[in-house]
Write an enzyme that holds these catalytic residues in place. Structure first.
Site, mmCIF file in Angstrom:
data_model
loop_
_atom_site.group_PDB
_atom_site.id
_atom_site.type_symbol
_atom_site.label_atom_id
_atom_site.label_comp_id
_atom_site.label_asym_id
_atom_site.label_seq_id
_atom_site.Cartn_x
_atom_site.Cartn_y
_atom_site.Cartn_z
ATOM 1 N N ASN A 87 -10.422 -3.142 -6.707
ATOM 2 C CA ASN A 87 -9.573 -2.201 -7.449
ATOM 3 C C ASN A 87 -10.071 -1.887 -8.860
ATOM 4 O OD1 ASN A 87 -6.449 -3.312 -5.913
ATOM 5 N ND2 ASN A 87 -7.749 -1.577 -5.384
ATOM 6 N N ASP B 40 0.823 -1.220 0.000
ATOM 7 C CA ASP B 40 0.000 0.000 0.000
ATOM 8 C C ASP B 40 0.857 1.271 0.000
ATOM 9 O OD1 ASP B 40 -2.304 1.442 -0.016
ATOM 10 O OD2 ASP B 40 -2.792 1.131 2.097
HETATM 11 C C1 FPP Z 1 -1.977 -0.069 -3.400
HETATM 12 O O1 FPP Z 1 -1.492 1.265 -3.306
HETATM 13 C C2 FPP Z 1 -1.360 -0.745 -4.556
HETATM 14 C C3 FPP Z 1 -2.050 -1.319 -5.583
HETATM 15 C C4 FPP Z 1 -3.523 -1.352 -5.635
HETATM 16 C C5 FPP Z 1 -1.342 -1.925 -6.736
HETATM 17 C C6 FPP Z 1 -0.134 -2.767 -6.417
HETATM 18 C C7 FPP Z 1 0.507 -3.185 -7.687
HETATM 19 C C8 FPP Z 1 1.833 -3.186 -7.942
HETATM 20 C C9 FPP Z 1 2.857 -2.856 -6.925
HETATM 21 C C10 FPP Z 1 2.353 -3.479 -9.321
HETATM 22 C C11 FPP Z 1 2.406 -4.875 -9.815
HETATM 23 C C12 FPP Z 1 2.849 -5.911 -8.884
HETATM 24 C C13 FPP Z 1 3.736 -6.929 -9.131
HETATM 25 C C14 FPP Z 1 3.710 -8.096 -8.226
HETATM 26 C C15 FPP Z 1 4.732 -6.918 -10.227
HETATM 27 P P1 FPP Z 1 -2.499 2.477 -3.579
HETATM 28 O O2 FPP Z 1 -2.519 2.744 -5.025
HETATM 29 O O3 FPP Z 1 -3.838 2.158 -2.982
HETATM 30 O O4 FPP Z 1 -1.797 3.639 -2.807
HETATM 31 P P2 FPP Z 1 -2.523 4.871 -2.083
HETATM 32 O O5 FPP Z 1 -3.288 4.309 -0.922
HETATM 33 O O6 FPP Z 1 -1.369 5.717 -1.651
HETATM 34 O O7 FPP Z 1 -3.403 5.539 -3.094
#
Ligand code: FPP
Length: 264
Positions: free
Chosen positions: A88, A40
């Site tokens: 998501n 996150d």
């Molecule tokens: C949450 O942070 C993150 C996600 C929903 C996406 C995670 C995906 C990756 C790291 C990329 C692909 C993964 C691999 C295994 C290669 P957020 O976007 O909710 O952050 P925020 O709360 O700060 O908005």
């Protein structure tokens, strides 16, 4: 294997007796067998830098690589990460496409390197709404994973995953088997039900880490987290590093795990 990380005092790979060791002296017990992470804070990391949210996911994917390598070096057997939840899809099309593209890029590289690096790769989640090309790549990695030794390090990537959805899918499959006469309802116990989950055959995580200051489970591993220890940190996922993982493992070892029993 990990390079010498003496100057930072980070853990070095496990020795023959299974204990991890800091280069600067003290011995630590072996790390948890299974660590799970809610990756996150990517969006906030990017926004703080005036970048698009997608840049945060790109940086987050690099952190995943780094932390997976470190887990493998430490002797952690399973690393499960929350890459894309069933919720998501509510994000913008640009953001969803960017995450899917990062996963595709990662998988394309993985199919060429996982045998060489002895990394098993497995997916949790409902793959049915995932684009055919990505789904085919995931199937290919599953096939390669089948050839690798069960002792090799395994990364589980949660894609279109939700803990409730996983439990419902498992319950539906068990009910279908009952309707087909292959199972009887009275046979259902925790072990049987676990075998219907995406995590079938994988031990529950002992440690669940959530960076970015949030302290919720957000529909992650609802069944498997029953006895997990939780570690929260304000660090945003793209900034999460080996030293932070060392701190999480140290915090885990400082806990008194009783599994509902009493202290001896
Ligand atoms: C949450 O942070 C993150 C996600 C929903 C996406 C995670 C995906 C990756 C790291 C990329 C692909 C993964 C691999 C295994 C290669 P957020 O976007 O909710 O952050 P925020 O709360 O700060 O908005």
């Amino acid at each position: 294997m990990a390079e010498n990380r003496n100057e930072t005092g980070r853990l070095t790979p496990p020795r023959a007796n299974g204990t991890a060791r800091r280069e600067n002296g003290g011995s630590l017990p072996a790390p948890p067998r299974h660590i799970a992470i809610i990756m996150d804070g990517n969006g906030r990391w990017a926004t703080k830098r005036g970048l698009p949210r997608t840049a945060g996911h790109k940086a987050g994917a690099e952190t995943f690589r780094k932390i997976a390598t470190y887990c493998k070096d430490l002797g952690v057997k399973y690393l499960t990460v929350y890459a894309f939840s069933t919720e998501n899809w509510k994000r913008s099309e640009t953001e969803v496409s960017a995450i899917m593209a990062l996963l595709k890029k990662y998988l394309l590289e993985a199919v060429d390197t996982m045998e060489r690096d002895h990394i098993r790769l497995h997916f949790f989640g409902d793959m049915s709404p995932i684009a055919p090309e990505l789904r085919a790549l995931a199937r290919e990695t599953d096939e390669i994973t089948e050839h690798l030794s069960k002792d090799d390090f395994q990364a589980n990537v949660c894609l279109n995953y939700g803990g409730r959805d996983e439990i419902l899918r498992a319950a539906r499959r068990f009910a279908a088997n009952c309707a087909a006469g292959k199972r009887r309802p009275e046979e259902l116990d925790e072990a049987v039900f676990s075998g219907y989950l995406d995590s079938a055959g994988i031990p529950d995580p002992e440690l669940i880490i959530r960076p970015s200051g949030e302290q919720r489970l957000s529909n992650f591993l609802l069944w498997q987290s029953a006895y997990a220890e939780f570690y929260y940190t304000d660090t945003l996922w793209p900034d999460f590093d080996e030293a932070e993982l060392d701190r999480a493992i140290a915090a885990y070892h400082a806990r008194d795990r009783r599994f509902g029993g009493v202290k001896k």
